[in-house]
Design an enzyme around this catalytic site. Structure first.
Site, PDB file in Angstrom:
ATOM      1  N   ARG A  53       0.901  -1.215   0.084  1.00  0.00           N
ATOM      2  CA  ARG A  53       0.036  -0.024   0.051  1.00  0.00           C
ATOM      3  C   ARG A  53       0.964   1.394  -0.041  1.00  0.00           C
ATOM      4  O   ARG A  53       1.764   1.357   0.382  1.00  0.00           O
ATOM      5  CB  ARG A  53      -1.120  -0.001   1.246  1.00  0.00           C
ATOM      6  N   LYS A  84      -1.564  -2.789   8.130  1.00  0.00           N
ATOM      7  CA  LYS A  84      -2.788  -2.318   8.924  1.00  0.00           C
ATOM      8  C   LYS A  84      -2.615  -3.150  10.039  1.00  0.00           C
ATOM      9  O   LYS A  84      -2.062  -4.300  10.397  1.00  0.00           O
ATOM     10  CB  LYS A  84      -3.993  -2.675   8.138  1.00  0.00           C
ATOM     11  N   HIS A 103      -3.744   2.071  -5.675  1.00  0.00           N
ATOM     12  CA  HIS A 103      -4.428   0.862  -5.469  1.00  0.00           C
ATOM     13  C   HIS A 103      -4.460  -0.123  -6.595  1.00  0.00           C
ATOM     14  O   HIS A 103      -4.443  -1.235  -6.866  1.00  0.00           O
ATOM     15  CB  HIS A 103      -5.429   0.868  -4.809  1.00  0.00           C
ATOM     16  N   ARG A 123      -1.625  -1.963  -7.015  1.00  0.00           N
ATOM     17  CA  ARG A 123      -1.711  -3.177  -5.897  1.00  0.00           C
ATOM     18  C   ARG A 123      -2.430  -4.520  -6.802  1.00  0.00           C
ATOM     19  O   ARG A 123      -2.168  -5.424  -6.352  1.00  0.00           O
ATOM     20  CB  ARG A 123      -2.470  -2.972  -4.643  1.00  0.00           C
ATOM     21  N   HIS A 167      -3.365  -9.361   3.645  1.00  0.00           N
ATOM     22  CA  HIS A 167      -5.073  -9.274   3.730  1.00  0.00           C
ATOM     23  C   HIS A 167      -5.154 -10.327   5.072  1.00  0.00           C
ATOM     24  O   HIS A 167      -4.639 -11.447   5.076  1.00  0.00           O
ATOM     25  CB  HIS A 167      -5.601 -10.002   2.674  1.00  0.00           C
ATOM     26  N   TYR A 227      -9.663 -11.009  -6.749  1.00  0.00           N
ATOM     27  CA  TYR A 227      -8.971 -10.819  -7.865  1.00  0.00           C
ATOM     28  C   TYR A 227      -8.997 -12.341  -8.622  1.00  0.00           C
ATOM     29  O   TYR A 227      -8.524 -12.185  -9.883  1.00  0.00           O
ATOM     30  CB  TYR A 227      -7.277 -10.838  -7.467  1.00  0.00           C
TER      31      TYR A 227
END
Length: 298
Positions: A145, A169, A238, A241, A264, A273
């Site tokens: 990110r 995150k 993004h 990404r 994730h 995806y």
């Protein structure tokens, strides 16, 4: 903005490590909510469920997308949850409000030839291209990110293992490998980009003044690269990404590995995806299988 809302935003920044871009979205959501309160002569601490439903209608009347409405409601639900931890008399008026269903979409990504065109734009070894190329290489080679990119320190780069450690995150660290092209661009950047050699901090990516680059600065760099690249339009951080994940899956990478690389928590987040990858599989199938098409089809 009142002191409770300011404290809420500060908590998101300090304790939950939210990026400045995400914090700005939360702040904008609260400002819009405050404007509604003032317009309807309502008070923050007496706001009720029926008021929340009226606010939902108000958002839709502004022709916002369902994804935007869903995010704004989520912001306010989170804010009231925070407030309830400070004041037992506060009730969360958004807790029973049903989230609007999100619109389904396929992640946008660049085709391989488009990525090659972007890299060709920053191929010449000018001072600016040295920095711009390392941004493009890192985002595409690792799928990190932008909030993770701008916080990379020089010591986070491991040239022995060919990878970088990033803080994702929830303040979770993860190691992401990179390839030969990315490694070379980092080495050239560190050796020849003068602003990085004279700065008094450890951040890897800097602007032309030697200051740590911001997320906004990265977006500016990417937009500038696109403007200079023929046949490529519309870029957001993004999208690179998405491109990273899609290209890995198209080349046979398994979903669990891609999940780990992207950082994730849930496999379902990575699963979006596979829809894009399945399109690629169908394209290959139609071109390769002798009975995929009838003779009069193209």
């Amino acid at each position: 903005m009142n002191h409770i809302q300011d404290a809420f935003l500060n908590t998101l920044k300090v304790e939950r490590n939210f990026s400045e871009h995400t914090l700005k979205s939360y702040q904008d959501d609260l400002i819009q909510f405050n404007q509604f309160l003032e317009q309807e002569h309502l008070e923050l601490n007496t706001f009720e469920y029926r008021d929340a439903r009226n606010y939902l209608s108000y958002l839709y009347s502004n022709h916002l997308k369902r994804t935007s409405v869903s995010r704004k409601i989520s912001t306010l639900r989170t804010f009231y949850e925070y407030w309830m931890t400070l004041d037992e008399n506060i009730i969360n008026p958004f807790v029973q409000l049903v989230h609007p269903k999100k619109e389904k979409y396929l992640p946008q990504f660049f085709y391989e030839e488009e990525m090659e065109a972007l890299f060709k734009t920053v191929e010449e070894d000018t001072s600016k291209n040295l920095r711009d190329r390392v941004i493009l290489e890192l985002l595409y080679a690792t799928g990190i990110r932008v909030s993770e990119l701008v916080n990379i320190k020089k010591q986070d780069i491991d040239f022995y293992a060919n990878g970088v450690t990033v803080l994702g995150k929830g303040s979770k660290e993860r190691f992401v490998p990179f390839g030969a092209y990315c490694r070379q661009s980092i080495e050239n950047y560190l050796e020849h980009f003068k602003p990085i050699q004279s700065c008094n901090h450890d951040f890897l990516i800097v602007n032309m003044k030697g200051e740590a680059i911001t997320e906004r600065g990265v977006r500016y760099v990417l937009n500038d690269i696109v403007k200079r690249t023929a046949g490529v339009s519309e870029i957001h951080p993004h999208k690179l990404r998405h491109t990273f994940a899609t290209h890995l899956l198209n080349q046979g990478a398994d979903l669990r590995t891609v999940q780990s690389l992207l950082g994730h928590v849930n496999l379902s987040t990575t699963g979006k995806y596979t829809h894009v990858s399945n399109q690629q599989l169908r394209k290959v199938y139609l071109n390769a299988h002798p009975r995929a098409k009838k003779e009069n089809e193209t």
